[in-house]
Design a protein around this motif. Sequence first.
Motif, PDB file in Angstrom:
ATOM      1  N   GLU A  13       0.829  -1.207   0.000  1.00 55.98           N
ATOM      2  CA  GLU A  13       0.000   0.000   0.000  1.00 55.98           C
ATOM      3  C   GLU A  13       0.860   1.251   0.000  1.00 55.98           C
ATOM      4  O   GLU A  13       0.580   2.201  -0.713  1.00 55.98           O
ATOM      5  CB  GLU A  13      -0.935   0.001   1.205  1.00 55.98           C
ATOM      6  CG  GLU A  13      -2.057  -1.004   1.094  1.00 55.98           C
ATOM      7  CD  GLU A  13      -2.881  -1.114   2.359  1.00 55.98           C
ATOM      8  OE1 GLU A  13      -2.591  -0.410   3.345  1.00 55.98           O
ATOM      9  OE2 GLU A  13      -3.819  -1.922   2.362  1.00 55.98           O
ATOM     10  N   LYS A  14       1.928   1.247   0.772  1.00 58.80           N
ATOM     11  CA  LYS A  14       2.821   2.401   0.811  1.00 58.80           C
ATOM     12  C   LYS A  14       3.497   2.607  -0.543  1.00 58.80           C
ATOM     13  O   LYS A  14       3.630   3.729  -1.009  1.00 58.80           O
ATOM     14  CB  LYS A  14       3.869   2.232   1.907  1.00 58.80           C
ATOM     15  CG  LYS A  14       3.300   2.383   3.296  1.00 58.80           C
ATOM     16  CD  LYS A  14       4.349   2.159   4.356  1.00 58.80           C
ATOM     17  CE  LYS A  14       3.725   2.208   5.726  1.00 58.80           C
ATOM     18  NZ  LYS A  14       4.679   1.906   6.784  1.00 58.80           N
ATOM     19  N   ALA A  15       3.914   1.519  -1.177  1.00 56.28           N
ATOM     20  CA  ALA A  15       4.545   1.619  -2.492  1.00 56.28           C
ATOM     21  C   ALA A  15       3.546   2.146  -3.518  1.00 56.28           C
ATOM     22  O   ALA A  15       3.890   2.982  -4.358  1.00 56.28           O
ATOM     23  CB  ALA A  15       5.090   0.262  -2.919  1.00 56.28           C
ATOM     24  N   ALA A  16       2.306   1.676  -3.457  1.00 52.82           N
ATOM     25  CA  ALA A  16       1.277   2.115  -4.397  1.00 52.82           C
ATOM     26  C   ALA A  16       0.978   3.602  -4.243  1.00 52.82           C
ATOM     27  O   ALA A  16       0.710   4.290  -5.224  1.00 52.82           O
ATOM     28  CB  ALA A  16       0.006   1.294  -4.218  1.00 52.82           C
ATOM     29  N   GLU A  17       1.038   4.098  -3.024  1.00 49.02           N
ATOM     30  CA  GLU A  17       0.787   5.516  -2.787  1.00 49.02           C
ATOM     31  C   GLU A  17       1.833   6.395  -3.466  1.00 49.02           C
ATOM     32  O   GLU A  17       1.544   7.519  -3.860  1.00 49.02           O
ATOM     33  CB  GLU A  17       0.771   5.808  -1.284  1.00 49.02           C
ATOM     34  CG  GLU A  17      -0.451   5.270  -0.579  1.00 49.02           C
ATOM     35  CD  GLU A  17      -0.368   5.415   0.928  1.00 49.02           C
ATOM     36  OE1 GLU A  17       0.635   5.970   1.435  1.00 49.02           O
ATOM     37  OE2 GLU A  17      -1.310   4.959   1.601  1.00 49.02           O
ATOM     38  N   LYS A  18       3.042   5.878  -3.623  1.00 48.99           N
ATOM     39  CA  LYS A  18       4.123   6.651  -4.232  1.00 48.99           C
ATOM     40  C   LYS A  18       4.051   6.655  -5.755  1.00 48.99           C
ATOM     41  O   LYS A  18       4.641   7.505  -6.394  1.00 48.99           O
ATOM     42  CB  LYS A  18       5.477   6.092  -3.792  1.00 48.99           C
ATOM     43  CG  LYS A  18       5.748   6.269  -2.323  1.00 48.99           C
ATOM     44  CD  LYS A  18       7.080   5.674  -1.946  1.00 48.99           C
ATOM     45  CE  LYS A  18       7.309   5.769  -0.455  1.00 48.99           C
ATOM     46  NZ  LYS A  18       8.582   5.164  -0.061  1.00 48.99           N
ATOM     47  N   GLY A  20       2.400   7.004  -9.508  1.00 46.15           N
ATOM     48  CA  GLY A  20       1.371   7.746 -10.213  1.00 46.15           C
ATOM     49  C   GLY A  20       0.444   6.773 -10.911  1.00 46.15           C
ATOM     50  O   GLY A  20       0.645   5.553 -10.867  1.00 46.15           O
ATOM     51  N   ARG A  21      -0.568   7.291 -11.573  1.00 48.97           N
ATOM     52  CA  ARG A  21      -1.535   6.421 -12.233  1.00 48.97           C
ATOM     53  C   ARG A  21      -0.882   5.569 -13.314  1.00 48.97           C
ATOM     54  O   ARG A  21      -1.181   4.386 -13.439  1.00 48.97           O
ATOM     55  CB  ARG A  21      -2.657   7.268 -12.821  1.00 48.97           C
ATOM     56  CG  ARG A  21      -3.546   7.816 -11.730  1.00 48.97           C
ATOM     57  CD  ARG A  21      -4.501   8.878 -12.164  1.00 48.97           C
ATOM     58  NE  ARG A  21      -5.233   8.582 -13.392  1.00 48.97           N
ATOM     59  CZ  ARG A  21      -6.067   9.431 -13.950  1.00 48.97           C
ATOM     60  NH1 ARG A  21      -6.286  10.596 -13.411  1.00 48.97           N
ATOM     61  NH2 ARG A  21      -6.687   9.115 -15.073  1.00 48.97           N
ATOM     62  N   ALA A  22      -0.008   6.161 -14.102  1.00 44.49           N
ATOM     63  CA  ALA A  22       0.639   5.417 -15.186  1.00 44.49           C
ATOM     64  C   ALA A  22       1.516   4.302 -14.632  1.00 44.49           C
ATOM     65  O   ALA A  22       1.512   3.182 -15.147  1.00 44.49           O
ATOM     66  CB  ALA A  22       1.457   6.360 -16.060  1.00 44.49           C
ATOM     67  N   GLU A  23       2.267   4.601 -13.587  1.00 47.55           N
ATOM     68  CA  GLU A  23       3.144   3.594 -12.992  1.00 47.55           C
ATOM     69  C   GLU A  23       2.350   2.460 -12.365  1.00 47.55           C
ATOM     70  O   GLU A  23       2.723   1.294 -12.459  1.00 47.55           O
ATOM     71  CB  GLU A  23       4.083   4.218 -11.950  1.00 47.55           C
ATOM     72  CG  GLU A  23       5.111   5.150 -12.523  1.00 47.55           C
ATOM     73  CD  GLU A  23       4.624   6.589 -12.628  1.00 47.55           C
ATOM     74  OE1 GLU A  23       3.455   6.868 -12.280  1.00 47.55           O
ATOM     75  OE2 GLU A  23       5.411   7.430 -13.077  1.00 47.55           O
ATOM     76  N   LEU A  24       1.246   2.795 -11.718  1.00 51.10           N
ATOM     77  CA  LEU A  24       0.401   1.780 -11.100  1.00 51.10           C
ATOM     78  C   LEU A  24      -0.216   0.878 -12.177  1.00 51.10           C
ATOM     79  O   LEU A  24      -0.247  -0.346 -12.031  1.00 51.10           O
ATOM     80  CB  LEU A  24      -0.693   2.438 -10.257  1.00 51.10           C
ATOM     81  CG  LEU A  24      -1.530   1.518  -9.387  1.00 51.10           C
ATOM     82  CD1 LEU A  24      -0.660   0.732  -8.417  1.00 51.10           C
ATOM     83  CD2 LEU A  24      -2.568   2.322  -8.622  1.00 51.10           C
ATOM     84  N   ALA A  25      -0.665   1.488 -13.271  1.00 44.94           N
ATOM     85  CA  ALA A  25      -1.231   0.707 -14.372  1.00 44.94           C
ATOM     86  C   ALA A  25      -0.170  -0.211 -14.973  1.00 44.94           C
ATOM     87  O   ALA A  25      -0.442  -1.382 -15.271  1.00 44.94           O
ATOM     88  CB  ALA A  25      -1.793   1.637 -15.442  1.00 44.94           C
ATOM     89  N   ALA A  26       1.044   0.297 -15.147  1.00 40.33           N
ATOM     90  CA  ALA A  26       2.131  -0.513 -15.699  1.00 40.33           C
ATOM     91  C   ALA A  26       2.446  -1.693 -14.783  1.00 40.33           C
ATOM     92  O   ALA A  26       2.675  -2.810 -15.255  1.00 40.33           O
ATOM     93  CB  ALA A  26       3.370   0.344 -15.914  1.00 40.33           C
ATOM     94  N   GLU A  27       2.448  -1.473 -13.484  1.00 40.60           N
ATOM     95  CA  GLU A  27       2.698  -2.563 -12.529  1.00 40.60           C
ATOM     96  C   GLU A  27       1.595  -3.611 -12.606  1.00 40.60           C
ATOM     97  O   GLU A  27       1.863  -4.802 -12.556  1.00 40.60           O
ATOM     98  CB  GLU A  27       2.799  -2.029 -11.097  1.00 40.60           C
ATOM     99  CG  GLU A  27       4.144  -1.462 -10.754  1.00 40.60           C
ATOM    100  CD  GLU A  27       5.252  -2.502 -10.859  1.00 40.60           C
ATOM    101  OE1 GLU A  27       5.109  -3.630 -10.352  1.00 40.60           O
ATOM    102  OE2 GLU A  27       6.291  -2.172 -11.455  1.00 40.60           O
ATOM    103  N   PHE A  28       0.350  -3.156 -12.727  1.00 39.96           N
ATOM    104  CA  PHE A  28      -0.769  -4.094 -12.840  1.00 39.96           C
ATOM    105  C   PHE A  28      -0.596  -4.976 -14.074  1.00 39.96           C
ATOM    106  O   PHE A  28      -0.716  -6.195 -14.004  1.00 39.96           O
ATOM    107  CB  PHE A  28      -2.092  -3.327 -12.918  1.00 39.96           C
ATOM    108  CG  PHE A  28      -3.264  -4.206 -13.220  1.00 39.96           C
ATOM    109  CD1 PHE A  28      -3.861  -4.965 -12.223  1.00 39.96           C
ATOM    110  CD2 PHE A  28      -3.762  -4.299 -14.513  1.00 39.96           C
ATOM    111  CE1 PHE A  28      -4.940  -5.787 -12.505  1.00 39.96           C
ATOM    112  CE2 PHE A  28      -4.837  -5.125 -14.806  1.00 39.96           C
ATOM    113  CZ  PHE A  28      -5.421  -5.868 -13.805  1.00 39.96           C
ATOM    114  N   LEU A  29      -0.305  -4.351 -15.219  1.00 35.32           N
ATOM    115  CA  LEU A  29      -0.153  -5.114 -16.452  1.00 35.32           C
ATOM    116  C   LEU A  29       1.046  -6.041 -16.398  1.00 35.32           C
ATOM    117  O   LEU A  29       0.987  -7.172 -16.880  1.00 35.32           O
ATOM    118  CB  LEU A  29      -0.046  -4.169 -17.654  1.00 35.32           C
ATOM    119  CG  LEU A  29      -1.337  -3.450 -18.009  1.00 35.32           C
ATOM    120  CD1 LEU A  29      -1.081  -2.454 -19.125  1.00 35.32           C
ATOM    121  CD2 LEU A  29      -2.434  -4.425 -18.388  1.00 35.32           C
TER     122      LEU A  29
END
Length: 73
Positions: A13-18, A20-29
């Motif tokens: 959760e702490k890592a996800a907060e850091k 941005g939307r693009a980075e989070l989407a890239a991690e999901f994919l």
Amino acid sequence: MPGSSNKRTNSSEKAAEKLGRAELAAEFLKRNRNYRAEHAQMEQQIARGSIARQAAEAAFARRWGLSFRLCAR
């Protein structure tokens, strides 16, 4: 679960907060098995010459809802 202490969840959760939307989407994919399998299949088709890279990437991007802004250079 509320009140439970899960070290991995808290650090995630702490890592996800850091991110941005693009980075989070890239991690999901990056972690999505279907995405990785389709990407590998696309790369194989390109390598065999069954489809042009630009056409394959455009179709792949549409299928996965990917869009990239052009950067001024």
